[in-house]
Design an enzyme around this catalytic site. Structure first.
Site, mmCIF file in Angstrom:
data_model
loop_
_atom_site.group_PDB
_atom_site.id
_atom_site.type_symbol
_atom_site.label_atom_id
_atom_site.label_comp_id
_atom_site.label_asym_id
_atom_site.label_seq_id
_atom_site.Cartn_x
_atom_site.Cartn_y
_atom_site.Cartn_z
ATOM 1 N N GLU A 1 -6.719 3.568 -5.750
ATOM 2 C CA GLU A 1 -7.919 3.933 -4.997
ATOM 3 C C GLU A 1 -8.350 5.310 -5.463
ATOM 4 O O GLU A 1 -7.589 6.278 -5.351
ATOM 5 C CB GLU A 1 -7.631 3.960 -3.492
ATOM 6 C CG GLU A 1 -8.913 4.162 -2.698
ATOM 7 C CD GLU A 1 -8.695 4.782 -1.324
ATOM 8 O OE1 GLU A 1 -9.508 4.536 -0.433
ATOM 9 O OE2 GLU A 1 -7.726 5.531 -1.139
ATOM 10 N N HIS B 1 -11.030 -1.624 4.952
ATOM 11 C CA HIS B 1 -10.771 -1.139 6.303
ATOM 12 C C HIS B 1 -11.410 0.219 6.578
ATOM 13 O O HIS B 1 -11.260 0.754 7.672
ATOM 14 C CB HIS B 1 -9.261 -1.050 6.512
ATOM 15 C CG HIS B 1 -8.637 -0.075 5.554
ATOM 16 N ND1 HIS B 1 -8.591 -0.304 4.200
ATOM 17 C CD2 HIS B 1 -8.093 1.148 5.746
ATOM 18 C CE1 HIS B 1 -8.034 0.724 3.605
ATOM 19 N NE2 HIS B 1 -7.723 1.632 4.513
ATOM 20 N N ASP B 2 -12.058 0.814 5.562
ATOM 21 C CA ASP B 2 -12.732 2.107 5.751
ATOM 22 C C ASP B 2 -14.247 1.976 5.749
ATOM 23 O O ASP B 2 -14.952 2.982 5.832
ATOM 24 C CB ASP B 2 -12.364 3.071 4.602
ATOM 25 C CG ASP B 2 -10.889 3.428 4.568
ATOM 26 O OD1 ASP B 2 -10.251 3.429 5.632
ATOM 27 O OD2 ASP B 2 -10.386 3.715 3.469
ATOM 28 N N ASP C 1 -2.899 4.617 -2.643
ATOM 29 C CA ASP C 1 -3.873 5.334 -1.826
ATOM 30 C C ASP C 1 -4.293 6.649 -2.489
ATOM 31 O O ASP C 1 -3.427 7.418 -2.937
ATOM 32 C CB ASP C 1 -3.216 5.629 -0.464
ATOM 33 C CG ASP C 1 -4.214 6.134 0.558
ATOM 34 O OD1 ASP C 1 -5.203 5.426 0.809
ATOM 35 O OD2 ASP C 1 -4.005 7.236 1.101
ATOM 36 N N ASP D 1 0.859 -1.186 0.000
ATOM 37 C CA ASP D 1 0.000 0.000 0.000
ATOM 38 C C ASP D 1 0.897 1.238 0.000
ATOM 39 O O ASP D 1 1.676 1.452 0.931
ATOM 40 C CB ASP D 1 -0.869 -0.028 1.269
ATOM 41 C CG ASP D 1 -2.139 0.770 1.131
ATOM 42 O OD1 ASP D 1 -2.119 1.815 0.461
ATOM 43 O OD2 ASP D 1 -3.157 0.353 1.727
HETATM 44 O O1 TEU Z 1 -8.985 6.420 2.099
HETATM 45 C C1 TEU Z 1 -9.428 7.411 1.262
HETATM 46 C C2 TEU Z 1 -10.801 7.929 1.455
HETATM 47 O O2 TEU Z 1 -11.112 9.011 0.992
HETATM 48 C C3 TEU Z 1 -11.810 7.177 2.150
HETATM 49 O O3 TEU Z 1 -12.040 5.885 1.916
HETATM 50 C C4 TEU Z 1 -12.021 7.708 3.503
HETATM 51 O O4 TEU Z 1 -11.669 6.803 4.488
HETATM 52 C C5 TEU Z 1 -13.470 8.037 3.609
HETATM 53 O O5 TEU Z 1 -13.766 8.971 2.639
HETATM 54 C C6 TEU Z 1 -13.758 8.620 4.952
HETATM 55 O O6 TEU Z 1 -15.133 8.819 5.035
HETATM 56 C C7 TEU Z 1 -7.649 6.122 2.105
HETATM 57 C C8 TEU Z 1 -7.367 5.016 3.096
HETATM 58 O O7 TEU Z 1 -8.011 3.849 2.684
HETATM 59 C C9 TEU Z 1 -7.782 5.458 4.466
HETATM 60 O O8 TEU Z 1 -7.674 4.457 5.420
HETATM 61 C C10 TEU Z 1 -6.943 6.658 4.822
HETATM 62 O O9 TEU Z 1 -7.371 7.190 6.041
HETATM 63 C C11 TEU Z 1 -7.018 7.745 3.750
HETATM 64 O O10 TEU Z 1 -6.844 7.237 2.432
HETATM 65 C C12 TEU Z 1 -5.933 8.756 3.954
HETATM 66 O O11 TEU Z 1 -4.694 8.200 3.636
#
Ligand code: TEU
Length: 549
Positions: free
Chosen positions: A242, A316-317, A192, A96
């Site tokens: 992503e 994980h989000d 990311d 990642d």
């Molecule tokens: O996530 C990006 C992101 O915009 C989302 O999935 C976010 O968690 C969501 O909009 C919140 O409501 C990535 C990663 O997967 C996440 O874990 C990180 O916190 C984020 O980037 C920042 O690096």
């Protein structure tokens, strides 16, 4: 055909996967311990969320050294063991890469903040005055830095400063660190929020939160093509981007092979069907017709444009899929299997997030003290300051918090579900003794065995890879029905998304007299459909291979 088009990718959240050392948080050797399990499950790639050095303000998405392992996860030697042992089992590791921003503890930022003429100043984005852009984690996207009297941009937490990709030195550093990991033997990258890296030349005031200016920004394709030339070209790598708040046209460009950018893209449109008026922090049921429409549009659009989807319900989000789109009570097992079938029979590369394969549920934490996630805690504070009642905040957080998916993996009946030997960093759901790998390994009718069968099907059924997606019963309010069509054969996939039986009538051309039918997978004892009228039981789902006479 690329091999990864027939692959299934498993996502590990190392902090919550397994602690080899027995600590409160998981580690890299803990992943090594479970490689035999992952090989048994049949997955081809492991995407590990960030384990590089980080103050862990955003659980590793705030990197302070791209060349070091965070001590809580182990050492570089452990990482080498993981890569080697995974490869020995035919599993490749996806790293990642978080390069839209760094932690403010990164050496580059420490240098940059020290003076206006420091050579690293231009690694980040500074302005004398903030504009109205919002951080995705709540509040302003600008933070004042007293020492030099300017504001820096942070689209996420204020400890995650956005890098200035228009600076060629930044890009050179990024490609160098990616080559370092490539040469260590990783099989690909998960990038990311990679569609946010290209910021506009002018930071205009906006009537919303500013995202339209930096999402799929002006030079993003150019930078990804450069990354392809500098890092990917000539190497056997799978790279998934992503994409935050993106659109179909851009994702086709990111992922079609002729563009020479990425292998595939994640987008989140189908996971906003329970955000009324695009508001995340409100408790709400999901809109089933919107879910079908969005997933279908992306199937058809990516196929037409030659792009490739990353398919997922969970990460994980996101909250747990079975709690969100299925049923976490009496129909947990059938609904988890239905969701799995519905997703795995689509075109694209399916991702399984740890615990999804055993039908783990949201933990339903009642108290704000049980939550750990920076986004959740920020939102709670901001909403409370704005006068929202505690109970209303908590109802939304219970449903939507990212911590729903971050509880420890449930392995067995031992204390802490076999995750660790001490109290874990975050609580486990109460149902951990009921829902775990050990129980399901021994039960061929379990959610786990269903996933294993679906993963094997990816390689067995070419139609799952290239069959053309055609939606059936488009307006049906409870059933998602589709075909994957090839030459003279097709797959029929039917999924009842609700806990009541219902009858559907398929179009005439689908089930014809005398056709050969082969049931591929189902979540009840089912026979292939003999007639066009089919009664589906609660959450019933199956996939059948059809060959007309
Ligand atoms: O996530 C990006 C992101 O915009 C989302 O999935 C976010 O968690 C969501 O909009 C919140 O409501 C990535 C990663 O997967 C996440 O874990 C990180 O916190 C984020 O980037 C920042 O690096």
């Amino acid at each position: 055909m690329h091999d990864w088009q027939r692959s299934v990718i498993y996502q590990v959240y190392p902090k919550s996967f397994h602690s080899h050392a027995g600590n409160a948080t998981g580690d890299l050797l803990g992943v090594v311990d479970k490689l035999d399990y992952l090989q048994w499950l049949g997955v081809d790639y492991l995407w590990l969320t960030p384990f590089l050095r980080s103050p862990q303000r955003d659980n590793g998405y705030d990197i302070s050294d791209y060349y070091a392992i965070d001590p809580s996860y182990g050492s570089m030697a452990d990482c080498d063991v993981l890569i080697r042992e995974a490869n020995a089992r035919g599993i490749k590791l996806m790293l990642d890469i978080v390069v839209n921003h760094t932690s403010i503890e990164h050496e580059w930022f420490q240098q940059a903040r020290s003076s206006l003429d420091n050579p690293y100043r231009d690694f980040y984005i500074w302005r004398d005055q903030p504009n109205n852009w919002a951080s995705k984690f709540g509040g302003s996207a600008w933070e004042y830095e007293a020492q030099t009297g300017q504001y820096y941009l942070h689209l996420f937490d204020h400890t995650q400063a956005d890098l200035n990709w228009d600076n060629p030195k930044v890009r050179a550093e990024v490609y160098a660190l990616m080559r370092y990991w490539r040469d260590k033997g990783v099989g690909g990258f998960r990038l990311d929020v990679i569609n946010l890296i290209s910021k506009p030349a002018h930071f205009a005031q906006d009537d919303t939160d500013g995202r339209r200016f930096y999402t799929d920004g002006p030079n993003v394709h150019h930078y990804l093509q450069e990354m392809h030339r500098e890092v990917f070209a000539g190497h056997d790598l799978v790279n998934v981007g992503e994409m935050s708040s993106t659109c179909l046209e851009h994702c086709v460009r990111y992922s079609r092979p002729e563009s020479e950018e990425l292998s595939m893209t994640f987008n989140f449109h189908h996971l906003k069907v329970d955000y009324p008026d695009m508001q995340k922090w409100v408790r709400a049921d999901f809109d089933f017709l919107a879910l079908k429409r969005i997933l279908s549009d992306w199937q058809v659009g990516m196929q037409a444009g030659g792009g490739w989807n990353a398919l997922f319900w969970c990460n994980h989000d996101q909250p747990r899929a079975v709690s969100r789109f299925g049923h976490s009570g009496e129909f947990r097992v059938v609904s988890a299997k239905m969701l799995a079938t519905a997703l795995h029979c689509l075109q694209g590369t399916p991702y399984v997030f740890q615990g999804e394969e055993i039908g783990m549920t949201n933990p339903g934490f009642e108290r704000i003290e049980q939550y750990r996630d920076v986004e959740t805690l920020n939102i709670y504070r901001i909403q409370r300051e704005a006068g929202v009642a505690h109970d209303d905040c908590m109802a939304a957080i219970r449903q939507k918090s990212r911590d729903n998916s971050r509880t420890p993996m449930q392995w067995n009946h031992q204390p802490h579900a076999g995750f660790s030997s001490v109290e874990p960093w975050i609580d486990l759901p109460e149902n951990a003794t009921l829902i775990n790998v050990q129980n399901q390994m021994n039960d061929p009718s379990s959610v786990l065995h269903h996933y294993r069968r679906l993963i094997a099907l990816r390689r067995e059924e070419p139609l799952l890879v290239h069959g053309e997606y055609r939606e059936l019963l488009v307006d049906h309010p409870r059933v998602w029905a589709y075909l994957r069509q090839g030459e003279g054969e097709s797959l029929l996939v039917l999924n009842n998304f609700y806990g009541t039986a219902c009858e559907v009538e398929l179009p005439e051309h689908v089930i014809t007299q005398g056709m050969t039918q082969r049931l591929l997978i189902s979540n009840y004892d089912a026979h292939p459909p003999r007639t066009r009228r089919i009664c589906l039981r609660p959450y019933e789902s199956f996939a059948v291979h059809l060959t007309p006479l």
